[in-house]
Design a protein around this motif. Sequence first.
Motif, PDB file in Angstrom:
ATOM      1  N   UNK A 127      -3.431   1.540 -10.116  1.00  0.00           N
ATOM      2  CA  UNK A 127      -3.595   2.558 -11.164  1.00  0.00           C
ATOM      3  C   UNK A 127      -3.937   3.919 -10.577  1.00  0.00           C
ATOM      4  N   UNK A 128      -4.626   3.956  -9.443  1.00  0.00           N
ATOM      5  CA  UNK A 128      -4.977   5.254  -8.851  1.00  0.00           C
ATOM      6  C   UNK A 128      -3.937   5.703  -7.819  1.00  0.00           C
ATOM      7  N   UNK A 129      -2.891   4.904  -7.640  1.00  0.00           N
ATOM      8  CA  UNK A 129      -1.799   5.286  -6.758  1.00  0.00           C
ATOM      9  C   UNK A 129      -1.925   4.835  -5.327  1.00  0.00           C
ATOM     10  N   UNK A 130      -2.956   4.058  -4.994  1.00  0.00           N
ATOM     11  CA  UNK A 130      -3.135   3.591  -3.615  1.00  0.00           C
ATOM     12  C   UNK A 130      -2.241   2.405  -3.284  1.00  0.00           C
ATOM     13  N   UNK A 131      -1.860   1.649  -4.293  1.00  0.00           N
ATOM     14  CA  UNK A 131      -0.889   0.562  -4.155  1.00  0.00           C
ATOM     15  C   UNK A 131       0.363   0.974  -4.902  1.00  0.00           C
ATOM     16  N   UNK A 132       1.515   0.915  -4.239  1.00  0.00           N
ATOM     17  CA  UNK A 132       2.747   1.401  -4.850  1.00  0.00           C
ATOM     18  C   UNK A 132       3.439   0.348  -5.718  1.00  0.00           C
ATOM     19  N   UNK A 133       3.266  -0.926  -5.389  1.00  0.00           N
ATOM     20  CA  UNK A 133       3.890  -1.975  -6.183  1.00  0.00           C
ATOM     21  C   UNK A 133       3.194  -3.302  -5.917  1.00  0.00           C
ATOM     22  N   UNK A 134       3.374  -4.237  -6.827  1.00  0.00           N
ATOM     23  CA  UNK A 134       2.801  -5.577  -6.674  1.00  0.00           C
ATOM     24  C   UNK A 134       3.672  -6.565  -7.428  1.00  0.00           C
ATOM     25  N   UNK A 135       3.476  -7.834  -7.123  1.00  0.00           N
ATOM     26  CA  UNK A 135       4.190  -8.900  -7.837  1.00  0.00           C
ATOM     27  C   UNK A 135       3.162  -9.735  -8.586  1.00  0.00           C
ATOM     28  N   UNK A 136       3.417  -9.966  -9.860  1.00  0.00           N
ATOM     29  CA  UNK A 136       2.501 -10.733 -10.708  1.00  0.00           C
ATOM     30  C   UNK A 136       3.281 -11.866 -11.367  1.00  0.00           C
ATOM     31  N   UNK A 188       0.833  -1.195   0.000  1.00  0.00           N
ATOM     32  CA  UNK A 188       0.000   0.000   0.000  1.00  0.00           C
ATOM     33  C   UNK A 188       0.874   1.254   0.000  1.00  0.00           C
ATOM     34  N   UNK A 189       0.351   2.300  -0.647  1.00  0.00           N
ATOM     35  CA  UNK A 189       1.058   3.571  -0.675  1.00  0.00           C
ATOM     36  C   UNK A 189       1.158   4.188   0.714  1.00  0.00           C
ATOM     37  N   UNK A 190       0.087   4.027   1.502  1.00  0.00           N
ATOM     38  CA  UNK A 190       0.076   4.619   2.838  1.00  0.00           C
ATOM     39  C   UNK A 190      -0.896   3.861   3.733  1.00  0.00           C
ATOM     40  N   UNK A 191      -0.917   4.235   5.004  1.00  0.00           N
ATOM     41  CA  UNK A 191      -1.741   3.540   5.987  1.00  0.00           C
ATOM     42  C   UNK A 191      -3.232   3.764   5.748  1.00  0.00           C
ATOM     43  N   UNK A 192      -3.602   4.874   5.104  1.00  0.00           N
ATOM     44  CA  UNK A 192      -5.015   5.144   4.842  1.00  0.00           C
ATOM     45  C   UNK A 192      -5.625   4.051   3.979  1.00  0.00           C
ATOM     46  N   UNK A 193      -4.976   3.730   2.873  1.00  0.00           N
ATOM     47  CA  UNK A 193      -5.532   2.723   1.967  1.00  0.00           C
ATOM     48  C   UNK A 193      -5.466   1.327   2.572  1.00  0.00           C
ATOM     49  N   UNK A 194      -4.469   1.108   3.393  1.00  0.00           N
ATOM     50  CA  UNK A 194      -4.404  -0.169   4.108  1.00  0.00           C
ATOM     51  C   UNK A 194      -5.593  -0.308   5.048  1.00  0.00           C
ATOM     52  N   UNK A 220     -11.244 -15.776 -13.839  1.00  0.00           N
ATOM     53  CA  UNK A 220     -11.607 -14.462 -13.314  1.00  0.00           C
ATOM     54  C   UNK A 220     -11.019 -14.298 -11.916  1.00  0.00           C
ATOM     55  N   UNK A 221     -10.516 -13.106 -11.627  1.00  0.00           N
ATOM     56  CA  UNK A 221      -9.832 -12.874 -10.357  1.00  0.00           C
ATOM     57  C   UNK A 221     -10.197 -11.484  -9.831  1.00  0.00           C
ATOM     58  N   UNK A 222     -11.325 -11.400  -9.118  1.00  0.00           N
ATOM     59  CA  UNK A 222     -11.782 -10.105  -8.609  1.00  0.00           C
ATOM     60  C   UNK A 222     -10.794  -9.492  -7.620  1.00  0.00           C
ATOM     61  N   UNK A 223     -10.106 -10.333  -6.863  1.00  0.00           N
ATOM     62  CA  UNK A 223      -9.117  -9.813  -5.917  1.00  0.00           C
ATOM     63  C   UNK A 223      -8.006  -9.077  -6.669  1.00  0.00           C
ATOM     64  N   UNK A 224      -7.540  -9.673  -7.750  1.00  0.00           N
ATOM     65  CA  UNK A 224      -6.508  -9.035  -8.564  1.00  0.00           C
ATOM     66  C   UNK A 224      -7.021  -7.734  -9.170  1.00  0.00           C
ATOM     67  N   UNK A 225      -8.270  -7.705  -9.633  1.00  0.00           N
ATOM     68  CA  UNK A 225      -8.810  -6.484 -10.242  1.00  0.00           C
ATOM     69  C   UNK A 225      -8.806  -5.336  -9.225  1.00  0.00           C
ATOM     70  N   UNK A 226      -9.165  -5.639  -7.981  1.00  0.00           N
ATOM     71  CA  UNK A 226      -9.159  -4.612  -6.931  1.00  0.00           C
ATOM     72  C   UNK A 226      -7.736  -4.092  -6.714  1.00  0.00           C
TER      73      UNK A 226
END
Length: 352
Positions: free
Chosen positions: A316-325, A106-112, A304-310
Motif C-alpha cells: 500500500x505504501x509502494x515498497x512492494x510492487x506486486x504480490x500473489x494471493x 520489492x519495489x527496490x533494493x532499499x526495502x529489500x 491471523x497472518x502478521x506476515x501477510x499484514x506486513x
Amino acid sequence: MAFIDVVLQRPSYGWMDENGNLVKPAGKQLFAEFCSRINIFKSRKNWIALAGWFWVLCLLPFLFLFLFTYFNWKLLFICIFYSMVVMGTHGTIWYHRYGTHRAFIFRNAFWRFITQNLVVKLIPEEIYIVSHHVHHSKSDQPGDPYNASAGFLYCFLADTNHQPIAKDLDEKNYARAAVLVKHTGIKINSYEQYQKWGSIADPGRTAALWIANWVCWYGIFYLIGGHALACALFSGALIWVIGVRTFNYNGHGKGTESHRDGLDFNRKDLSVNQYRPGLLAGEWHNNHHMYPGSARSGFLPYQIDFAWYYIYVLYKIGAVSSYHDSKKQFYENYYVPYKNASKKESVKDFVD
C-alpha cells in the motif's frame, strides 16, 4: 540425476536405502554427522554449516546476563514476544515467502535490505532457501532435508546435516543453485570461489554483515531500554533460532498422519496447520504447502497472518510492487466444496 537430487550435500548415511526407503539414522549417526559438518579444520568448506551454530553460541552470554543480572517478568514477556511474534513473523516474511517462494516483489533494493535486517540475523540465506526448495519438491519423501518421519533429531540438526549445498556441483548446477538466492541481494561467489569455500555466499562478507546487524540492533535496543532490554531481546532471538529448528518436525505431524477435517485441506503430504505458529507468525503450514507461492497463508477468517499484514502494508505504501494471493483459489477449490459436501452430509443424516 535431476538438479533437485544433487544440489544438497548428501549425508554420510544417505537419503534412502537400496530399496528406496527413507534412511532413519540413529542419534549417534546424526551427532557424528553434525560434528563432521562443523569441523572447519577438516575442510574450510564447512564454514557455513558452522556459522549458524556459532551464532547460537554467541547469543549465550546475552541469555546468561538476562537471566542472572537483568531478569524481571516484564522483560521476560518482551523477550517471548520478540521471539515468537517478531522473529517468527520475520522468518515467514523473509526466508519463507520472499526468499524461497518469491511470493511478492520489492519495489527496490532499499526495502529489500530493510526487510532482510528487520531483526537480529541468525540464518544464512542459502542454508534456508536452497534446501527449502528441495523440501517442497520431496516433501515427506526420501531426500526431504527435514523429513519428520526420520525423527526429531533428524529435523533439529538438519540445518547442519542436510541443508548445506553440495560441495562438488558442476558449474551448470552451481549457477542454478546461485540463482535461487540471488534475488535476496547477497553477494554471489563465482564458481571458482565456490570451489574454494563450498558455498554461494562469501564468508568474509557474511561475517561483516552479521557483525553490522548485531551491533546495529544492540545499539538500538540499548538506546531504548539499556543493556537489560538488549540482553532480553537477544535472548528472544536465541529462543527463536532454537525453536525454529523444531518446527518442521511438529509442522509435519511428527511424521504421522495428523490432518483434521475442515482445517488441513492439503493431503499430499503430512503438513498441518498449527495454531501457535499460525496465530503468532502467520505460518499456517498446511495452507502454505497447498499454495507455496502465496504471500498470504491465513485464508480463513480466524487465521491471523502478521506476515501477510506486513507485506500488504508495504504494498500500500509502494515498497512492494506486486504480490500473489491464493485466498480466492483456496475458497473455490477447497473450502466451498468442503462446506457444500458437509451440508449435503448433514441433510442426509437428518433424513436418515
